[in-house]
Design an enzyme around this catalytic site. Sequence first.
Site, PDB file in Angstrom:
ATOM      1  N   ALA A 187       0.838  -1.192   0.000  1.00  0.00           N
ATOM      2  CA  ALA A 187       0.000   0.000   0.000  1.00  0.00           C
ATOM      3  C   ALA A 187       0.877   1.246   0.000  1.00  0.00           C
ATOM      4  O   ALA A 187       2.081   1.181   0.233  1.00  0.00           O
ATOM      5  CB  ALA A 187      -0.920  -0.006   1.212  1.00  0.00           C
ATOM      6  N   GLU A 235      -1.553  -9.479  -1.465  1.00  0.00           N
ATOM      7  CA  GLU A 235      -3.004  -9.678  -1.427  1.00  0.00           C
ATOM      8  C   GLU A 235      -3.597  -9.585  -2.828  1.00  0.00           C
ATOM      9  O   GLU A 235      -4.502 -10.354  -3.185  1.00  0.00           O
ATOM     10  CB  GLU A 235      -3.637  -8.644  -0.498  1.00  0.00           C
ATOM     11  N   GLY A 272      -0.214  -5.235   0.288  1.00  0.00           N
ATOM     12  CA  GLY A 272      -1.331  -5.206  -0.649  1.00  0.00           C
ATOM     13  C   GLY A 272      -0.995  -5.837  -1.976  1.00  0.00           C
ATOM     14  O   GLY A 272      -1.871  -6.357  -2.670  1.00  0.00           O
ATOM     15  N   GLU A 295       2.969  -5.952   7.045  1.00  0.00           N
ATOM     16  CA  GLU A 295       2.198  -4.913   7.727  1.00  0.00           C
ATOM     17  C   GLU A 295       2.511  -4.796   9.216  1.00  0.00           C
ATOM     18  O   GLU A 295       2.500  -3.686   9.776  1.00  0.00           O
ATOM     19  CB  GLU A 295       0.692  -5.159   7.548  1.00  0.00           C
TER      20      GLU A 295
END
Length: 256
Positions: free
Chosen positions: A64, A110, A107, A130
């Site tokens: 992210a 993911e 992300g 994270e």
Amino acid sequence: MSEVLLERPSPGVALIRLNRPEARNALSQSVREQLAAHFTVLSNAADVRCIVLTGGEEVFAAGADIRDMAERGAVEMLLRNTHRLWAAIAQCPKPVVAAVNGYALGGGCELAMHADIIVAGEGASFGQPEVRVGIMPGAGGTQRLTRAVGKFQAMHMLLTGLPVKAADALRMGLASEVVADDEVQARALALAELIASMPPLAVMQIKEVLLAGQDASLEAAMMLERKSFQLLFDSADQKEGMQAFLEKRKPVYVGA
């Protein structure tokens, strides 16, 4: 230039390419919105039978956009409704092949796990770091990862934030294939073209039943499989496929 590019490299195949090289393809809100928009359109495009998702030859997506998140509050994050943007990818009825070179972190990992097939380069690495910045995954990193590799491997990745190399990802079940770095894009496209040549209704039913059955009991999942199997016998593609087999010719599937 757009942060997410859409290409049509061959009949039946669409290619979505992240295009933020200066930020290692970090998934900003804008990028997630563009991804959702493309997947929504392609999900309903009759001439698209398979989608390739890539970040390019150097990096897939390095997580992210931390600069955009650092000072946000809980309500601000809630109001972004990012789960709806991810849902556009998760609910895509067309098969998705992720072509992963370089980093697929946070992300980015993911995003790769939203695909149905992952082709990774030998130099690729996957991770959910994270925890190292005081948060946890929020787009499936605890759930899809556990379903892919099991509790103990997932806990190891999630609690340490350590990445895994492509060879280990393959062994764990987090990748479908590992190829040379310079062959990733070509291999992903070749797989997409092969899938695009298959009967579309059967392909979509396979994806739907496999995903729906993962969280159902075996008995319920077998029922879903049986009903979809029976349903396909009402398709023109089933008749064409079996007739072509008997006549020893290449079938022509129209998705009907």
